[in-house]
Design a protein around this motif. Structure first.
Motif, PDB file in Angstrom:
ATOM      1  N   TYR A  65       0.840  -1.203   0.000  1.00  0.00           N
ATOM      2  CA  TYR A  65       0.000   0.000   0.000  1.00  0.00           C
ATOM      3  C   TYR A  65       0.872   1.249   0.000  1.00  0.00           C
ATOM      4  CZ  TYR A  65      -3.229   3.622   1.342  1.00  0.00           C
ATOM      5  OH  TYR A  65      -3.951   4.773   1.350  1.00  0.00           O
ATOM      6  N   GLN A  96       2.537   1.871  -3.362  1.00  0.00           N
ATOM      7  CA  GLN A  96       1.627   2.340  -4.405  1.00  0.00           C
ATOM      8  C   GLN A  96       1.135   3.752  -4.110  1.00  0.00           C
ATOM      9  OE1 GLN A  96       1.394   1.636  -7.264  1.00  0.00           O
ATOM     10  NE2 GLN A  96      -0.508   0.749  -7.988  1.00  0.00           N
ATOM     11  N   GLU A  97       0.891   4.026  -2.833  1.00  0.00           N
ATOM     12  CA  GLU A  97       0.420   5.357  -2.457  1.00  0.00           C
ATOM     13  C   GLU A  97       1.482   6.397  -2.803  1.00  0.00           C
ATOM     14  OE1 GLU A  97      -0.845   8.613   0.434  1.00  0.00           O
ATOM     15  OE2 GLU A  97       1.094   7.670   0.179  1.00  0.00           O
ATOM     16  N   GLN A 102       3.712   6.208  -5.132  1.00  0.00           N
ATOM     17  CA  GLN A 102       3.782   6.410  -6.583  1.00  0.00           C
ATOM     18  C   GLN A 102       2.649   7.298  -7.083  1.00  0.00           C
ATOM     19  OE1 GLN A 102       5.383   3.023  -9.029  1.00  0.00           O
ATOM     20  NE2 GLN A 102       4.407   1.855  -7.451  1.00  0.00           N
ATOM     21  N   LEU A 103       1.447   7.080  -6.539  1.00  0.00           N
ATOM     22  CA  LEU A 103       0.299   7.849  -7.018  1.00  0.00           C
ATOM     23  C   LEU A 103       0.358   9.304  -6.551  1.00  0.00           C
ATOM     24  CD1 LEU A 103      -2.470   5.168  -6.591  1.00  0.00           C
ATOM     25  CD2 LEU A 103      -1.895   6.331  -8.714  1.00  0.00           C
TER      26      LEU A 103
END
Lengths: 279, 461
Positions: free
Chosen positions: A153, A156-157, A159-160
């Protein structure tokens, strides 16, 4: 001389290695492939590890939690049980890779540990021992898996938010699903941990005559760990913590779990594996 | 002297063989790279017009089989005729007639490709390598349409049918085996892709459109096409909001209601013409509290920007402006470009497979001729034999028939196998055909080359 138990144990390490490499390979495959080999590896390793623990329990005629070796193998076994249950449902190759890497690392570490069957300590001869250990280790398994998914998580967080897309961008599941899975695992792990501590305390009452000893660092730290996970639910419910903060909190909880293990190695008490408990 | 003669003969044979197989296949067309839109739009041939065009083309003696591929970026006519030059002339004349402008010369806009090059061209087109947007998926559907239209018009035979069917397979194959069609390459699709990374499936997610911009509207439609359900529209003037909401079947709000709207939605697309910020940090911070920190995906495609960029620093808020989306699109396009090589490799493979199929098919008339030759001799000799031995019982005759049939079949078995094997190599196949033709004195019937009725041909492939 290789005993049967040793042979099976080494087979489990080999199969888990195969599972790791296969899943690692699928990261580079064009299609998100769920290979039979990967599933066979993890499931096969689980079966062999189960047999290995059972053989050890038979040789000991008791629950295999006497040495550090047994503790590590039992920990990997419970986590692997949880993993095998999740693996097929989620099909998250990134999770498989991270978890299998950690599990294989723990097993390789256990290879270097002494494996002799030391005589059973008097304090461990109790019906309460399996109850306490099972509950706690089941909790550790859930918390470990929550940690692994939490790491995904956070990656990915990041990266976003930063709009920097790495190789893993398309391999990671959606944030929403990751966060929900972390929460589900904590909802399993925390009650198990609570019950495990209660069982341990009742067990202490049986052997030592008291429920709790605040001078015992292992017990104190276990309580701190429990507080951290309790804090997660408090912050989730009452302070509205969601997303990155909530997940970071569970990473802190897992670090406390690692420290807890370190304490087991150092202190002189029935949770220790280095020194023999006297009396 | 004799050797030189032999070599010339051989080349002729090889050339003749190729002519039969591949070279009669031809494509003439124009696309967005060769012709301006004013020309392309006049040549757009679809629906009933396409069926008429196909029927008209195959009614000419110079054309045996025909298919028409027509999209907004290209018009291409694929034909197979007895003589490639005549067929080409026919198609160019046909296109020139379609444009219906006497002073417009089509010639400079056209490209033409023959034989395996034409096959390769179609495979590249269906893979999206020739498209305006690299790897786009629509073209596969358009090639399928071209195939179905040609089937309906009865203008497909064995060869063209095989080529188009294989083209559809190539289109599917490159899209599953490579990433040529993966990763969004437009702003609206990039938004969908990002939303999926945050929310997973978009079913049940709601979208708020702020302002009325074309890109905003397109993005909202794309999100809705991927499952987003409720659509809210907020505008400075409420009337305009109502108008826009009616088009989407959504709810209309004025700007005063923005906090309420934000609390209710998951995805926000902002594209107002406002010179200042429409969503400020404080508003979003408060909204997040009301939302109990449920993730919020903000897309700001306005210039100047509508949303305070600091909003992205709030937990569970993901803000993307037009530059961020452009970056995603460019990155994805670059990734598609990296796949071109792999796609080309698949196309080369499939072209080779088709070429082999063609060569193998080329053997069919030869093998037929060989078998007919054997049967003919056998029938003739049997007739003479039975005339001379009238006392033979029907059973004896039957046994003699069976025995002679076996002799002929055994005798021809090895040559037939050899022909089939030789067909895998064009040059060798041609030599074998020529040798057998010479040794057995065979004549291939004209009709077995082409001109088989289209309907029959379709059934066979």
């Amino acid at each position: 001389m290789l005993t049967w138990s040793e042979l099976v144990y080494r087979g489990a390490i080999l199969l888990l290695g195969v599972a790791f490499l296969t899943n690692f390979g699928t990261l580079f495959a064009r299609r998100s492939a769920h290979t039979l080999l990967g599933t066979l590896g993890s499931h096969g390793s689980w079966v062999l590890l189960t047999v290995s623990l059972a053989l050890r329990a038979l040789a000991r005629r008791h629950f295999p939690i006497q040495s550090e070796f047994e503790a590590v193998v039992l920990f990997v076994w419970t986590s692997l049980t949880g993993f095998v249950l999740l693996e097929r449902r989620l099909k998250w190759s990134a999770m498989n890779v991270v978890f299998l890497f950690l599990a294989e690392g723990a097993l390789l570490y256990s290879l270097g540990l002494p494996r002799d069957l030391t005589p059973l300590l008097p304090a461990l001869r109790s019906r309460w021992l399996p109850v306490h250990v099972t509950l706690n280790f089941a909790a550790y398994a859930a918390l470990t898996l929550a940690f692994v998914i939490g790491l995904l998580y956070l990656g990915q967080e990041w990266q976003l938010k930063r709009k920097r897309y790495t190789f893993f961008y398309n391999l990671l599941p959606p944030l929403d699903q990751l966060e929900r899975m972390v929460h589900i695992l904590l909802r399993w792990g925390f009650p198990l941990l609570t019950l495990g501590l209660i069982a341990g305390s009742l067990y202490a009452r049986m052997v030592w005559g008291f429920f709790w000893d605040w001078r015992n660092p292992k017990l104190t730290w276990s309580f701190v760990m429990w507080l951290i996970y309790a804090g997660y639910f408090g912050l989730h419910e009452f302070a509205g913590w969601r997303g990155r903060r909530a997940v970071l909190w569970t990473v802190v909880g897992f670090l406390a779990l690692v420290v807890n293990y370190g304490i087991s190695l150092m202190v002189k008490n029935p949770h220790s594996f280095l020194q023999q408990f006297i009396g | 002297m004799g050797q030189a003669y032999g070599r010339i003969r051989l080349q002729e044979v090889v050339r003749g063989f190729r002519r039969d197989a591949a070279v009669r296949f031809l494509v003439v067309g124009l696309n967005h790279k060769t012709a301006p839109v004013e020309v392309r739009e006049r040549l757009s041939v679809s629906g009933e017009r396409r069926l008429e065009a196909l029927r008209e083309l195959v009614s000419r003696p110079t054309v045996d089989e025909a298919a028409v591929l027509s999209t907004c970026n290209r018009t291409e006519i694929y034909v197979l005729g007895p003589e490639v030059a005549a067929a080409e002339h026919e198609v160019v004349a046909f296109l020139q007639a379609q444009i219906a402008l006497p002073d417009c010369r089509l010639e400079p806009y056209l490209y033409r490709k023959v034989g395996l090059e034409a096959v390769q061209h179609l495979f590249r087109v269906v893979s999206g390598l020739d498209s305006m947007i690299l790897g786009e998926a629509q073209i596969l559907g358009q090639v399928k349409e071209a195939l179905h239209a040609a089937l309906n018009a009865n203008s497909l035979g064995v060869h063209l049918g095989k080529v188009f069917r294989q083209a559809v397979e190539v289109g599917k194959r490159v899209r599953t085996e490579t990433e040529i069609g993966q990763n969004a390459v437009s702003v609206s699709y990039a938004a969908v892709e990002l939303a999926r990374h945050i929310f997973g499936e978009l079913t049940g997610k709601s979208v708020l459109i702020i302002g009325a911009g074309e890109t905003g509207e397109l993005t909202a439609r794309t999100l809705a096409a991927h499952g987003a359900t409720a659509i809210l529209v907020a505008n400075r003037t409420y009337e305009r909001a109502v108008e826009l909401a009616a088009r989407f079947g959504g709810e209309a709000f004025s700007f005063d209601a923005l906090p309420e709207c934000l609390a209710r939605t998951d995805i926000v697309i902002s594209s107002t013409g406002a010179p200042h910020v429409v969503l400020d940090l404080e508003m979003v911070r408060q909204v997040m509290r009301r939302r109990r920190q449920r993730p919020l995906f903000l897309i700001d495609i306005a210039v100047p920007r509508d949303i305070d960029p600091r909003v992205n620093d709030l937990d569970n808020v993901y803000l993307y402006d037009i530059d961020d989306l452009q970056t995603v699109v460019e990155r994805n396009l670059a990734r598609r470009e990296q796949e071109i090589e792999r796609v080309e490799r698949i196309i080369a493979e499939e072209t080779a497979a088709l070429s082999q199929w063609w060569s193998a098919r080329q053997m069919v008339p030869m093998i037929k001729a060989l078998k007919a030759y054997g049967d003919e001799i056998r029938e003739r000799e049997l007739e003479r034999l039975f005339n001379r031995l009238p006392h033979l019982s029907p059973r004896d005759r039957e046994m003699i028939r069976a025995s002679t049939r076996a002799i002929v079949n055994r005798l021809l078995h090895q040559p037939v196998v050899g022909l089939k094997e030789a067909s895998e190599e064009e040059a060798r196949g041609a030599v074998y055909v020529e040798v057998l033709r010479k040794l057995f004195g065979l004549k291939l019937e004209e009709g077995s080359h082409h001109g088989s009725s289209p309907a029959e041909g379709v059934r066979r492939c």
